[in-house]
Scaffold this motif. Structure first.
Motif, mmCIF file in Angstrom:
data_model
loop_
_atom_site.group_PDB
_atom_site.id
_atom_site.type_symbol
_atom_site.label_atom_id
_atom_site.label_comp_id
_atom_site.label_asym_id
_atom_site.label_seq_id
_atom_site.Cartn_x
_atom_site.Cartn_y
_atom_site.Cartn_z
ATOM 1 N N PRO A 1 0.786 -1.000 -0.094
ATOM 2 C CA PRO A 1 -0.236 -0.050 0.043
ATOM 3 C C PRO A 1 0.999 1.189 0.062
ATOM 4 O O PRO A 1 1.951 1.375 0.787
ATOM 5 C CB PRO A 1 -0.735 -0.082 1.334
ATOM 6 N N ILE B 1 0.892 4.329 1.319
ATOM 7 C CA ILE B 1 0.411 5.192 2.313
ATOM 8 C C ILE B 1 0.530 6.544 2.123
ATOM 9 O O ILE B 1 -0.416 7.341 2.418
ATOM 10 C CB ILE B 1 0.856 4.623 3.687
ATOM 11 N N ALA C 1 0.492 8.276 -0.700
ATOM 12 C CA ALA C 1 -0.403 8.683 -1.697
ATOM 13 C C ALA C 1 -2.163 8.495 -0.926
ATOM 14 O O ALA C 1 -2.897 9.486 -1.151
ATOM 15 C CB ALA C 1 -0.531 7.700 -2.823
ATOM 16 N N GLU C 2 -2.323 7.329 -0.129
ATOM 17 C CA GLU C 2 -3.417 7.257 0.389
ATOM 18 C C GLU C 2 -3.743 8.167 1.450
ATOM 19 O O GLU C 2 -5.086 8.657 1.684
ATOM 20 C CB GLU C 2 -3.436 5.815 1.155
ATOM 21 N N LYS C 3 -2.659 9.174 1.937
ATOM 22 C CA LYS C 3 -3.294 9.892 2.821
ATOM 23 C C LYS C 3 -3.076 11.377 2.239
ATOM 24 O O LYS C 3 -3.319 12.462 2.752
ATOM 25 C CB LYS C 3 -1.988 10.252 3.793
ATOM 26 N N GLY C 4 -2.960 11.344 0.821
ATOM 27 C CA GLY C 4 -3.322 12.620 0.149
ATOM 28 C C GLY C 4 -2.150 13.539 0.366
ATOM 29 O O GLY C 4 -2.338 14.824 0.353
ATOM 30 N N TYR C 5 -0.785 12.995 0.756
ATOM 31 C CA TYR C 5 0.309 13.948 0.937
ATOM 32 C C TYR C 5 0.681 14.881 -0.098
ATOM 33 O O TYR C 5 1.274 15.695 -0.118
ATOM 34 C CB TYR C 5 1.332 13.120 1.663
ATOM 35 N N LYS C 6 0.470 14.342 -1.470
ATOM 36 C CA LYS C 6 0.637 15.070 -2.640
ATOM 37 C C LYS C 6 0.147 16.319 -2.704
ATOM 38 O O LYS C 6 0.710 17.403 -2.728
ATOM 39 C CB LYS C 6 0.382 14.253 -3.903
ATOM 40 N N ALA C 7 -1.058 16.384 -2.347
ATOM 41 C CA ALA C 7 -1.967 17.547 -2.109
ATOM 42 C C ALA C 7 -1.473 18.495 -1.010
ATOM 43 O O ALA C 7 -1.047 19.545 -1.268
ATOM 44 C CB ALA C 7 -3.574 17.314 -2.013
ATOM 45 N N GLN C 8 -1.061 17.910 -0.012
ATOM 46 C CA GLN C 8 -0.524 18.769 1.332
ATOM 47 C C GLN C 8 0.884 19.410 0.784
ATOM 48 O O GLN C 8 1.107 20.520 1.185
ATOM 49 C CB GLN C 8 -0.481 17.730 2.129
ATOM 50 N N TYR D 1 -0.002 22.525 -1.562
ATOM 51 C CA TYR D 1 -0.748 23.507 -1.039
ATOM 52 C C TYR D 1 -0.397 24.029 0.412
ATOM 53 O O TYR D 1 -0.720 24.940 0.870
ATOM 54 C CB TYR D 1 -2.389 23.200 -0.947
ATOM 55 N N ASN D 2 0.421 23.214 1.023
ATOM 56 C CA ASN D 2 0.775 23.455 2.404
ATOM 57 C C ASN D 2 2.157 22.923 2.689
ATOM 58 O O ASN D 2 2.391 22.140 3.778
ATOM 59 C CB ASN D 2 -0.212 22.867 3.395
#
Ligand SMILES: NC(=O)c1ccc[n+]([C@@H]2O[C@H](COP(=O)([O-])OP(=O)(O)OC[C@H]3O[C@@H](n4cnc5c(N)ncnc54)[C@H](O)[C@@H]3O)[C@@H](O)[C@H]2O)c1
Ligand SMILES: [Zn+2]
Ligand SMILES: [Zn+2]
Lengths: 381, 162
Positions: free
Chosen positions: B119, B121, B123-130, B133-134
């Motif tokens: 897995p 993880i 990517a599953e936690k959406g860290y790319k977006a974080q 943007y942050n």
């Protein structure tokens, strides 16, 4: 999408949903939103959220298949699917308590079935998917009028009815001062709807300036960042001649910030069913004899709330899941007449394949996010 | 109390749903006296139980329809079965369910690995977006985590030397 554990979601292929009951429909999803309620699941705060479940209770789509007892819909209909699953026959549905149906959720008696909302709400797969099974298709779904934009339609599955019912349960009388905690989609919509009931003043609190700015523009209300006020309750008293608001609305629920004790016991250690900061402020900000309307969602175990103050002040506290189907006729009229403009709240449209990023953006309030719509690859619109 | 001096003409729809009779309001407005006959309404057709469905002990049966997303299985399933022996007001119902959820997440990872899937993880936690943007938030988090780990390691080493 599927849930894999706290703050972990991903895309997976699953078998096509099948008709399992003569009143089922299979709907091909064309739009599905992420809601503040999904965050309670996403954070792992709702007991009996099982790995592999698909979330999503706000969706519209096209009817692809129907069970033998469905007479109100036909294949090809584009439908608004209320988030509540309701039989239409039990004593609660008969009272239009569609959020409290007794024939749709075996696991818990307090709440009726909800799409994609864990096994506490019936164990149904939700609409953040390409296809979904819709039980009791004679009762819930409403055909989308020709003139309606799909983005408005998807907002009628939850946000608009919930915001409206928040104001309605406040029993607002002309001239009332209404304090709303939370400037998420629900709080903003509640602020807009408070005016429809004749509120005299509408005041919204949040900690996100961009959301407060949006609320002020969208709902023409007063807004305050509670981080810049030492004590929001004291502020409410001072701005109402020391009396408090006639009506207070909790549009935050279990993920509330703003009080260390509540945050530690409610969100970090799960010793209570979420942090009850907004509810605490709502009770303490209300005028004696006033009304507290709760649409913020909490878990089932219990919360630290100043019930003594509620008793001593003679408050009326009302709450419920929104009874979506009950409100749709009036709300469709409001959208048609331009009184409510639901789609203006949508800030993000994200392909379903990028669901993990979409959850992170909505959950962490990144990129000025107010409301996110997921578009499945099979949407074709 | 109506404030007659104020002008709300700039707010589209102001007062259109105002109704002095809106109190007492929903949810009790439609309460009739015909609902004291108990659980004896004409029930919808019963969905066939093709999977195991746990039901609350506070009701006599499984509801006419139910979801079939994930029947209980494995160790988490055993804990869930245990939890469903208790009423909805009991901590002995909810706490085991939370524990089962955490066990389920671990079982999910094991299942992934067994099927040859590692897995992602991150990517599953959406860290790319974080990250997009942050970035400062992510950097601060990583810095704090590194500092804490270093401090713990150093403290541990010193203790070992003592
Ligand atoms: N009853 C229903 O039928 C129903 C339906 C939909 C949503 N909900 C619930 O309504 C709540 C809001 O939903 P949403 O989609 O707007 O969620 P959201 O998470 O987008 O918004 C919540 C907002 O509250 C703010 N907030 C946090 N702590 C606060 C505090 N102490 N005081 C004031 N504001 C605070 C956050 O910054 C955020 O902007 C959630 O609990 C959701 O589960 C209920
Ligand atoms: Zn929702
Ligand atoms: Zn019912």
């Amino acid at each position: 999408m599927t849930y894999r554990g706290p703050q972990r979601v991903r895309i997976e292929d699953k078998p096509m949903p099948e008709i399992q009951h003569p009143q089922d429909a299979i709907v091909r999803v064309t739009r599905a939103c992420i809601c503040g309620s999904d965050l309670h699941l996403y954070n792992g705060n709702v007991p009996d959220t099982r790995v592999g479940e698909t979330f999503g209770h706000e969706f519209i789509g096209v009817v692809e298949d129907l069970g033998s007892e469905v007479t109100n819909l036909k294949v090809g209909d584009q439908v608004i699917v209320p988030f509540n699953i309701a039989c239409g026959k039990c004593t609660f549905c008969k009272q239009e308590l569609y959020g409290n149906c007794h024939e749709s959720n075996p696991q818990a008696t307090a709440v009726g079935g909800i799409f994609g909302y864990s096994h506490i709400a019936g164990g149904y797969n939700g609409g953040q998917a390409e296809y979904v099974r819709v039980p009791y298709a004679n009762v819930g779904p409403v055909v989308i009028p020709d003139w309606m934009h799909p983005d408005d339609a998807v907002m009628l599955t939850d946000v608009v009815p919930t915001g409206y019912q928040a104001a309605e349960m406040g029993g607002i009388q002309k001239g009332d001062t209404v304090a709303i905690f939370g400037a998420g989609p629900i709080g903003i919509m509640a602020a807009k709807c408070a005016w429809l009931f004749g509120a005299g003043r509408v005041i919204v609190f949040d900690q996100e300036d961009y959301r407060l700015e949006f609320a002020q523009r969208y709902a023409q209300c007063e807004t305050y960042n509670f981080r810049s006020l030492k004590d929001p309750v004291l502020f409410m008293k001072k701005t109402t001649d020391s009396l408090g608001a006639d009506v207070c609305i909790d549009a935050v629920g279990a993920e509330a910030a703003g009080d260390v004790l509540q945050t530690i016991t409610g969100r970090k250690t799960l010793m209570q069913a979420g942090s009850a900061t907004a509810l605490q402020w709502a009770i303490n900000s209300a005028k004696k004899g006033g009304i507290v309307s709760v649409v913020g969602v909490y878990g089932p175990t219990g919360n630290l709330v100043p019930i003594g103050n509620a008793v001593n002040k003679g408050l009326t506290i009302r709450g419920n899941q929104a009874s979506v189907k009950r409100l749709l006729p009036r709300l469709i009229e409001h959208v048609k007449n331009g009184v409510i403009d639901p789609k203006a709240m949508i800030t993000h449209r994200i392909p379903l394949e990028e669901v993990a990023d979409a959850y992170r953006i909505f959950s962490d309030k990144l990129d000025g996010c107010i409301k996110t719509v997921l578009i499945p690859p099979s949407a074709k619109v | 109390m109506e404030n007659k001096d104020k002008d709300y003409s700039h707010i589209k729809g102001w007062g259109i749903d105002a109704d002095p009779k809106n109190d007492p309001t929903y949810p009790m407005r439609k309460r009739g006296n015909d609902d004291h006959t108990g659980y004896n309404w004409d029930r919808p057709t019963q969905q066939t139980e093709t999977i195991e469905v746990l039901h609350s002990v506070e009701r006599p049966n499984v509801t006419a329809v139910f979801g079939t997303s994930k029947p209980p299985k494995g160790l988490s399933g055993m804990i869930r079965r245990y939890a469903f022996q208790f009423g909805e007001g009991q901590f002995s119902h909810w706490l085991p369910l939370i524990v089962a959820d955490r066990v389920d997440a671990i079982e999910g990872i094991v299942e992934d690995l067994k099927s040859g899937h590692i897995p992602n993880i991150f990517a599953e936690k959406g860290y790319k977006a974080q990250w997009k943007y942050n970035r400062t938030g992510v950097i601060t988090k990583v810095a704090v985590a590194t500092a804490v780990t270093t401090a713990v390691v150093l403290a541990f080493r010193r203790k070992c030397k003592d």
